[in-house]
Every structure is written in C-alpha cells, then in structure tokens.
Write an enzyme that holds these catalytic residues in place. Sequence first.
Site, PDB file in Angstrom:
ATOM      1  N   GLU A 192       0.787  -1.227   0.000  1.00 19.54           N
ATOM      2  CA  GLU A 192       0.000   0.000   0.000  1.00 19.54           C
ATOM      3  C   GLU A 192       0.826   1.288   0.000  1.00 19.54           C
ATOM      4  O   GLU A 192       0.374   2.302  -0.526  1.00 19.54           O
ATOM      5  CB  GLU A 192      -0.935   0.011   1.225  1.00 19.54           C
ATOM      6  CG  GLU A 192      -2.006  -1.064   1.204  1.00 19.54           C
ATOM      7  CD  GLU A 192      -3.052  -0.815   0.136  1.00 19.54           C
ATOM      8  OE1 GLU A 192      -3.317   0.359  -0.179  1.00 19.54           O
ATOM      9  OE2 GLU A 192      -3.595  -1.804  -0.401  1.00 19.54           O
ATOM     10  N   SER A 472     -54.427 -16.614  21.231  1.00 20.70           N
ATOM     11  CA  SER A 472     -54.987 -16.935  22.548  1.00 20.70           C
ATOM     12  C   SER A 472     -54.022 -16.673  23.700  1.00 20.70           C
ATOM     13  O   SER A 472     -54.418 -16.789  24.866  1.00 20.70           O
ATOM     14  CB  SER A 472     -55.427 -18.400  22.580  1.00 20.70           C
ATOM     15  OG  SER A 472     -56.489 -18.612  21.675  1.00 20.70           O
TER      16      SER A 472
END
Length: 797
Positions: A192, A472
């Site tokens: 890099e 329920s």
Amino acid sequence: MTPPTPKRSTPSRRRRGLGIWAALFSTVFLLVLTAGLGLGLYGVHLDKVVRSKFEGKRWALPARVYARPLELYVGRPMTQDALVGELQRLKYRETADLGRAGSFNTDGDRVLIRTRPFRYWDGAESERLISVQIADGVITDMRSGGNGRDLALVRLDPALIASIYPTHNEDRVLLRRQQLPPLLVKTLLAVEDRSFYQHLGVDPRAILRAAFENLMAGRTVQGASTLTQQLVKNFYLTQERTLERKAKEAYMAVLLDHRYSKDEILTAYANEVYLGQDGSRAIHGFGLASRFYFDRDLDELSTPQVALLVAILKGPGEYNPRRHPDKATERRNLVIDLMAHHQVISAAEAEQAKSAPLGIKDGGAKPAGDYPSFIQLVRRQLQRDYREEDLRSEGLRIFTTLDPLIQTQTETAVQTRLPKLDAQRGYKRGTLETAAVVTSVSQGEVLALVGGRDTDYAGFNRALDAVRSVGSAIKPVVYLTALSQPERFSLLTPIADRPISLRIGGQLWQPKNYDRRTHGTVPLYRALAKSYNLATINLGLQVGVDHVADMLGRLGVVRPVKRVPAMLLGSVSLPPIELAQVYQTIAAGGFRAPLRAIREVLDAAGKPLNRYPLAVEPVVSSDAAYLTQWAMRKVVEQGTATWLNQKLPEDLQVAGKTGTTNDMRDSWFAGFSSDRVVVVWVGRDDNKPMGLTGSSGALRVWGDIMASIDNQSLRDAAPDSIELASACGSSEIPFSRGHAGVSNCGSQGGPDKAAPAEQEPKLAQGQTSEPSDPAPPRRERDEPRNVSPFMSDFYGN
C-alpha cells in the site's frame, strides 16, 4: 543619405510602463498573499479538526460487556459437566498445575479451581483456590483449597461477551503499535505505501507514477493515496470522488503527518481501516477483522492469512472471501507475490503460501460477541436508561443479566427442535423461524434471548422487532381482568360458552371455538384451561373491552391497542419481548418492573453511572394474579398444554398459555415456573400459514427449554387473603375473601346441574369489532423496517 535617428522613449513613457508592471506585480502579490493567507487560515481550521478527531479516535476504548457472574454455593443445582463447560467458556485452562489464576482440574467428584481476581460494581473478588464437590447434580460441598475453610458463596469472574461502542453500531479490537505483527506491517507497506516512512503525508513520486500509468492505460488503473491519506479519508471525509475532496485529503494528510509520528499514524490506520461488513456492523481494524475472518487473534495468523487481510483492503466487498472466494484467492496470491518481490518472505515461502486454503472460519468474531441478539437489547436499554454523554466515556464496563448457561441451553433447544418442526410439516430446512425470551421472575432480568433460529445472526431480531398477532396468548389478561373484580368473578363463576353474533358496521361477526363446538356453561378456570373462544368473548364483554385494554397497559404493553372485541381473541400484535413483559408481571404476583438486560455500568474509574430510575410497582392485586396463575396451571394439567406433562419432570409445576392465530400463521407459548418466565414464538417470515398450533409448535420449543434450564416449581403457598374452599367436587379451589358466590359449576364443572342460559351479551353503543380470528399482520421482512413502536417508546430508538 543620412540614416534616421532612432526614437528615444521619453521618461514619461518609461514611467508609465514601469507603473503597469508594478501594478500587475502588486495585484498578483496581493492575490498570492490573500490566497496564501486564506489557505493558511483554512489550514489552521483543518489542523484543529485533525487534532480533535485524531486525539479522540485513536485511543478510544470500547465498552466491555460482561455476562452475569456464575455464583457457586452449596445446594445449587449444577452438574460437573455444566461447571466445566462454564469454566471453558471463561477460557480457564484445564491443567494439573493450579499455580496460575484461571486454571482448573477435576478429581473424581471434585473440581479444583484457581479463580481470577475481578472488581465488580459492589466490590472486588480476590484470587483464590477453591474445591467444589458435586453429587447427583447438586453442589454438596465448597471450601477453600488452601485452608479447607467452608465457603458460603464464590463468584467466578464474568465472561466478556462483547466490546462495543454504545452510541453507534460498531465494535473494535483496539491494538497498540507493539501489538501489530511485523509481518503485517511489512506486507502492508510493501503493498500500500512503500515510502510511508519517507514521505510527508503525500507521495509526489507515487502521484506522478500513477498519473503516467493511468494516462497510458486510458483509465484509472493505479492509485497514489498514501496510508496517511487513506486514514484521513476514513477518519474525516466522505467517499466521493472529486478533485476538491482529494485536495482536502492531501492537505489534511500533510497536517496529520506534521502533527504525529509515523508509528502513531500507522497504529491509528490499523485500528480504523474498513475491512468488511457483517450485517449492520462494519468491520474496522485488523484486530477485529482477524477474529471475524479467522476466529483468531492477529498475532496468531499465518502468512497466507496476513496476505488475505491486506488483499481485502483494495475492495472489502469485491474481495469478500466468503462471497467471492476465487477473486479473494487471486488477490491474496498477488499480495503474496509482492511480499516475495520486496523480500518480506522468501520465494519458497510464497509458493507454499499460495497453495494454502483461505482458512475462513464461520462464526468468527460474531457480531457483538457470541450473543448478538442479546447485545442488541443491551444497546437499546443503554440508550433508554443512561445519558448519551455518559455513554461516550471511554473504558465503560457494562454488567449484564445474560446467563451464558441458560442462553446456551435455549439456543440448543431452538436449534434442535426447529429442524424437527420443519420435517413434521414437510418444509425445506430453515422455513420456520422462531424467537425466545427467558427472564427471571423475581428480578425481571432477561437471562437469555434468541432472535431467530440462526443464533449467530446479528440482523433482524424477531424477539425485539417481529410484531405478530399473539392469538390466545392474550386470554389470561381477559381472565385476570375479571378476577380483579372478586365481588363479581371467581374461578368457578359460570361462563357461557355458546354462539354469539354481533353486527358491526353492517357486517355480522360470528366467532367460533377452535374445535367448532360449543360447551354449554363452564367454570371460569376451565374456559381458560381449554382456551374456549366463545366463553372468553362472553366474559370479556361482561368485564368490558376497555377494561381489558387498560389491563394490558398496566401489565406493561405500551403499544396502542385497538379496543374492539376481536382483541379478546388475540388481534393484538406484539413482539415476544413485550409479551414476556405481560407474563412477567403476572408471574411476579402483579408487580411490574420493566424487563432489564443491564445490572450496572461502571466508568473507567470504577464508579457507577447514574441511570434513570426503574420503579417496581404493584399494578394488579396479588389475589387476582395468584388466581390467574392457578387457572394457567390447569392449562398444563388438563388443557391445551398437557404435552408438557410427559416432557417436564413430575415435580416441576408450571403455568402457561398457548396461542394460535388465523390460519395457523403464528404459534405461541408463554408461561412460567416459580423463577423463570419463557416466551416462544414460531412462524414464517413470509407470514404464510404453517400448519402448527401453539401446542404443536411453540409449546415444543418451550418444553425443551424448560426441561433443560435450572428452574424451580411453582409453589402452592397462596397470599394470606386467599382461602381454599370445597366446591364442585374439589376441596382445593382458591378464592379471594369476599369472592362472588358460586351457585353451580356449569354443565362441565362438576356434579351441579348446568346453569340456565344467560342473557345474550351486547356491545356498548358505538363499539366496533373485527373478525373473530384476527386478520394476519403485515409481512415482516427479514430486516428491521417495521419496528415495533414498543421498541422505540420503551427501549429507545
């Protein structure tokens, strides 16, 4: 002929020429001076930005998040395998030499442990050697290994379950310069920025070289950004590709290079660089990336693994080794060639490295550690209970309520049962989804939370955000509302389970029981145990829909509830965490406390942060809560949850309620023992019918969880104001003193004759309704788009 005499410039003409040049020079000078001054002032501004953000970000320490500490005491249920498993999760080493903290060994029925010292919010635990004896699944003896003194209680250091930044969705593994492996540093610079230690933030030669290469290729084939420029872009700037942004980047890079040493810049880069995405979490820094991709610390990586991390830098999406392994391998091998070219490694090492597999590990550095769904709840409650400015402090220590053992057992139950349910319905594996919440009754602490069948997934959390009709499972609230009026209702109050027709807005509403039958007049408790829709509607209309809705709010529901009769059968949509809040309040005897996942937060100095008060308040009478619990026991003993009788130990008494919604789109079971509340949902993300009821779906997962975790049976002890009476062939029916009289037990309630039919219940004027089976909720996609309002109001955005 005499040649002409050359004309001489007059003094005035020369002065005019000099004046023009002087004016031009002055103008240019002023322009340059102004531009320089402006550039200088802008540089002062940028320098301030560089310093403030760089100083703040490069040493920012994440908050460390801990599970609950394991408490050992004589009488605690604990197998030797479970204790050893807990020690292994804590990274204790099994060794014969117990001279170092964090080690253990087993000797027959004894486990010898050299504990680690640890500072809690309420004091410090010192290092010590302890001996724990276990027999028949219970700790029978515990003493100091040094002097043999009996010990009453020992807390093991809690497991570190995550490192997070509480105010944003990231976590980091922060490294210092000396922790960066030399191989990584050499490879990074070779690929890099080879002139990193020579240039002043920008590299003019690299710029010229890149410009030439790009010109010759006719397109951009090479970049010239230094590591310093890349750091500036990550720290301060956007990703836009403009000359203005590039110029600003270069200027700030020079300033950064002037202010800080090369090693400081390199360290900040290594901790900040973006290396991938995991759901909603960004992977920043080589330390976290090493764990994410390889499940290993950075200093343990091999040459090809280091090369892959550097290769990913060029494009974390394009070279994602999980999604694009071929492209990632090609790029990695190019990096390896560069490593050999610049003599970072030998040619022989390079050839060997290129033949190695990528070595990616599934589940490495799982989002927010090993428990991503729970950590999502922690983040929300941090924002709910603490000030944002306090959460920006560095080095926070967050002590949570997570019980790793219960969490593991809950995850195992989910992962074991869901494939069986898929196969039972003939579905492709992975069709059904689930969510589960486990809390402690007495303290209202969330002990375990599963957001889906993939327990490692950090995306859409169904336990927090899947808003589904509860069916329920809402019915205990209807019965609790009635039992809160002891002058009108008791467990034996006869309830009419018979057809009902209501005309609502021109439409006829005719709810039906699940079995399509009617059951005459039944005692109140049996109507709940058998989950009779018609009896529940009749009861709910007697007590009032508004009163039931108000009861939901008192129990902990903060979402708006549509006050219509269909609400009585479950047209209310809630996420599992909110339904757990409702059942938590019932299980706690009518005392409501907001469910919490955090016990304490300490700052770097070990001082507790101030938190917003979370009050525990009685919202329902203890009598009504106890009577509702008693009726919910009958759901398990003789109602819709009798399957649990063959799954759970005989001496474990529990209470709960099944829930099934329209076309079996949602399957629920919510219930509790004396000290644990568990809520489970099963369904499909596409909201299609799945063919499972509450008892054939969620109940099975719930039973697996309750059978595996440590919990205590419901106690028979009733509040002092409750009395047992003989009625309907039983001598142990609990009643609240001053209860409504019992004239008979209904057609199915016992030896008494059936009561005469009651008057047809009617709606209050202006009251509207919906179909008896609630309309299906909107489809919940596999992303947190339609987030429950509960989560925003109750837990923060």
